[in-house]
Scaffold this motif. Sequence first.
Motif, mmCIF file in Angstrom:
data_model
loop_
_atom_site.group_PDB
_atom_site.id
_atom_site.type_symbol
_atom_site.label_atom_id
_atom_site.label_comp_id
_atom_site.label_asym_id
_atom_site.label_seq_id
_atom_site.Cartn_x
_atom_site.Cartn_y
_atom_site.Cartn_z
ATOM 1 N N ALA A 1 97.115 54.909 -14.600
ATOM 2 C CA ALA A 1 97.960 55.659 -13.586
ATOM 3 C C ALA A 1 97.896 57.151 -13.798
ATOM 4 C CB ALA A 1 99.252 55.093 -13.324
ATOM 5 N N GLN A 2 97.806 57.647 -14.817
ATOM 6 C CA GLN A 2 97.655 59.315 -14.942
ATOM 7 C C GLN A 2 96.347 59.735 -14.944
ATOM 8 O OE1 GLN A 2 99.960 60.352 -18.853
ATOM 9 N NE2 GLN A 2 101.309 58.687 -18.469
ATOM 10 N N ARG A 3 95.391 58.939 -14.813
ATOM 11 C CA ARG A 3 94.119 59.291 -14.803
ATOM 12 C C ARG A 3 93.593 59.345 -13.198
ATOM 13 N NH1 ARG A 3 92.878 55.265 -18.654
ATOM 14 N NH2 ARG A 3 91.512 54.286 -17.266
ATOM 15 N N LEU A 4 94.193 58.541 -12.341
ATOM 16 C CA LEU A 4 93.831 58.427 -11.114
ATOM 17 C C LEU A 4 94.365 59.504 -10.192
ATOM 18 C CD1 LEU A 4 94.384 54.563 -10.581
ATOM 19 C CD2 LEU A 4 91.895 55.837 -10.414
ATOM 20 N N PRO A 5 93.891 59.856 -8.968
ATOM 21 C CA PRO A 5 94.342 60.825 -7.969
ATOM 22 C C PRO A 5 95.679 60.040 -7.363
ATOM 23 C CG PRO A 5 92.322 59.823 -7.052
ATOM 24 C CD PRO A 5 92.192 59.321 -8.429
ATOM 25 N N VAL A 6 96.358 61.054 -6.626
ATOM 26 C CA VAL A 6 97.545 60.453 -5.943
ATOM 27 C C VAL A 6 97.003 59.354 -5.126
ATOM 28 C CG1 VAL A 6 99.389 61.135 -4.272
ATOM 29 C CG2 VAL A 6 98.531 62.596 -6.196
ATOM 30 N N VAL A 7 95.992 59.683 -4.371
ATOM 31 C CA VAL A 7 95.507 58.629 -3.395
ATOM 32 C C VAL A 7 94.178 58.175 -3.736
ATOM 33 C CG1 VAL A 7 95.166 57.816 -1.010
ATOM 34 C CG2 VAL A 7 97.152 59.317 -1.708
ATOM 35 N N PRO A 8 93.830 57.325 -4.717
ATOM 36 C CA PRO A 8 92.533 56.896 -5.003
ATOM 37 C C PRO A 8 91.746 56.147 -3.871
ATOM 38 C CG PRO A 8 93.877 55.297 -6.056
ATOM 39 C CD PRO A 8 94.925 56.389 -5.315
ATOM 40 N N LEU A 9 90.505 56.217 -3.917
ATOM 41 C CA LEU A 9 89.786 55.416 -3.075
ATOM 42 C C LEU A 9 89.623 53.889 -3.171
ATOM 43 C CD1 LEU A 9 86.362 56.432 -1.324
ATOM 44 C CD2 LEU A 9 86.911 54.254 -1.829
ATOM 45 N N VAL A 10 89.961 53.223 -2.385
ATOM 46 C CA VAL A 10 90.192 51.633 -2.799
ATOM 47 C C VAL A 10 88.838 51.001 -2.127
ATOM 48 C CG1 VAL A 10 90.984 49.415 -1.979
ATOM 49 C CG2 VAL A 10 92.562 51.413 -2.312
ATOM 50 N N VAL A 11 88.127 50.530 -3.223
ATOM 51 C CA VAL A 11 86.910 49.819 -2.791
ATOM 52 C C VAL A 11 87.005 48.112 -2.570
ATOM 53 C CG1 VAL A 11 84.491 49.132 -3.802
ATOM 54 C CG2 VAL A 11 85.666 51.177 -4.256
ATOM 55 N N GLN A 12 86.296 47.752 -1.338
ATOM 56 C CA GLN A 12 86.637 46.336 -1.130
ATOM 57 C C GLN A 12 85.436 45.594 -1.218
ATOM 58 O OE1 GLN A 12 87.686 45.824 2.976
ATOM 59 N NE2 GLN A 12 88.407 43.537 2.637
ATOM 60 N N ALA A 13 85.294 44.600 -2.080
ATOM 61 C CA ALA A 13 84.155 43.860 -2.516
ATOM 62 C C ALA A 13 83.483 43.268 -1.193
ATOM 63 C CB ALA A 13 84.549 42.759 -3.619
ATOM 64 N N ILE A 14 82.104 43.345 -1.275
ATOM 65 C CA ILE A 14 81.458 42.757 -0.127
ATOM 66 C C ILE A 14 81.429 41.134 -0.139
ATOM 67 C CG2 ILE A 14 79.132 42.458 0.986
ATOM 68 C CD1 ILE A 14 78.529 45.437 0.174
ATOM 69 N N THR A 15 81.153 40.605 -1.248
ATOM 70 C CA THR A 15 81.253 39.125 -1.540
ATOM 71 C C THR A 15 82.484 38.557 -2.563
ATOM 72 O OG1 THR A 15 79.495 39.229 -3.326
ATOM 73 C CG2 THR A 15 79.004 38.889 -0.900
ATOM 74 N N GLU A 16 82.586 39.279 -3.617
ATOM 75 C CA GLU A 16 83.409 38.974 -4.719
ATOM 76 C C GLU A 16 83.682 40.102 -5.639
ATOM 77 O OE1 GLU A 16 80.551 36.500 -7.754
ATOM 78 O OE2 GLU A 16 82.022 35.496 -6.551
ATOM 79 N N GLU A 17 84.724 40.149 -6.392
ATOM 80 C CA GLU A 17 85.072 41.455 -7.232
ATOM 81 C C GLU A 17 84.161 40.824 -8.506
ATOM 82 O OE1 GLU A 17 88.887 41.414 -8.363
ATOM 83 O OE2 GLU A 17 89.592 42.076 -6.371
ATOM 84 N N GLY A 18 83.896 42.011 -9.262
ATOM 85 C CA GLY A 18 82.927 41.995 -10.262
ATOM 86 C C GLY A 18 83.631 41.681 -11.849
ATOM 87 N N ASP A 19 82.645 41.269 -12.783
ATOM 88 C CA ASP A 19 83.404 41.164 -14.106
ATOM 89 C C ASP A 19 83.101 42.269 -14.941
ATOM 90 O OD1 ASP A 19 84.373 38.537 -13.049
ATOM 91 O OD2 ASP A 19 82.477 37.697 -13.612
ATOM 92 N N TYR A 20 83.940 42.472 -15.755
ATOM 93 C CA TYR A 20 83.642 43.077 -16.743
ATOM 94 C C TYR A 20 82.607 43.066 -17.902
ATOM 95 C CZ TYR A 20 87.991 45.616 -15.228
ATOM 96 O OH TYR A 20 88.854 46.250 -14.559
ATOM 97 N N GLY A 21 81.712 43.992 -18.383
ATOM 98 C CA GLY A 21 81.045 43.701 -19.452
ATOM 99 C C GLY A 21 79.898 43.412 -18.865
ATOM 100 N N GLY A 22 78.509 43.365 -19.976
ATOM 101 C CA GLY A 22 77.135 43.076 -19.634
ATOM 102 C C GLY A 22 76.253 44.271 -19.559
ATOM 103 N N ASP A 23 74.874 44.074 -19.462
ATOM 104 C CA ASP A 23 74.059 45.033 -19.769
ATOM 105 C C ASP A 23 73.101 44.967 -18.370
ATOM 106 O OD1 ASP A 23 74.756 45.782 -21.986
ATOM 107 O OD2 ASP A 23 73.042 45.205 -23.056
#
Length: 307
Positions: A65-87
């Motif tokens: 929360a301290q790294r984000l701007p006051v109003v961050p840009l919200v990204v809306q997934a096209i099909t589904e949210e991604g998962d962390y990890g991978g190459d």
Amino acid sequence: MKRVVWGFVSLGVAGGIAAALWVWTGVRDSEPAPPANLASAMDQSLGEAPCVAERVGRGEPPPVAQRLPVVPLVVQAITEEGDYGGDWRVAVPGRWDASLLYRTIGYENLVRWTPEWTHVVPNVVQSYSVSPDHSAFTFRLRRGMRWSDGAPFTADDILFWYEDVVGCPELCAVPPAWLVSAGRPARVEKLDDYTVRFSLAQPDYVFLQRLARPAATDVVSFPRHYLSKFHVRYNSDGLAEQMQAAGVATWPELFRLKGGAAGSPELPSRWRNPELPTLNAWVLTAAPAAGDGEVVAVRNPYYWKIE
């Protein structure tokens, strides 16, 4: 951690970042205003990549929360949210392709096209307004937004690009074509720390589209706090030693070595200094000086978009 690899190139990607954009503020001031502090309001529900969370636990970057701007840009997934990890690995035959880097991790202009290429929307800026005759464009930046090294991103960075890069004949012999109107470059003014205005010599009904093109990434690619120490206007007494250490003969050579050449993010010089702070989602940690080998990038913990 996710990593991306191109042929001779390896890059780290952030999971869960989709291509589609949804933004609270649009092109007109009459639209509803966003919450006063979205990051603080969402503090209890904000998550982050495990690899970054581990660093936060060690006290490296501050909490999300301290790294984000006051109003961050919200990204809306096209099909589904991604998962962390991978190459993510991509092959590039021959000399490594700076255009590929720009297309995959470098498209962060003041404004940008929607994924469907239907219209231009705010991106780095929180909002913008246009004068009735389309000769003046006012951009409101995201308060609290930061470069990848944690330094604030403000109107001073845009003025540095305009006055000290584009406005310096030793660094930019000819103003970029997209900035020129009626034979004269636009005038860029700082109205306050988070507001800038571009004023044109004549009406331009496609200026926003010009700002969304690759070359206009320059506007937000020259961090003042980092690059001013390689500029004669700010550090004339300290340049000789730095030039000798870098093996160059002139200060413009040194500046381009550290910040890349003005003109296009598709120029290889823009991607050869891992120490250069960026607004991109991924930060270079290694880059080949001669155009071969691997380019490695990892998450930018100060990235200003959320899902």
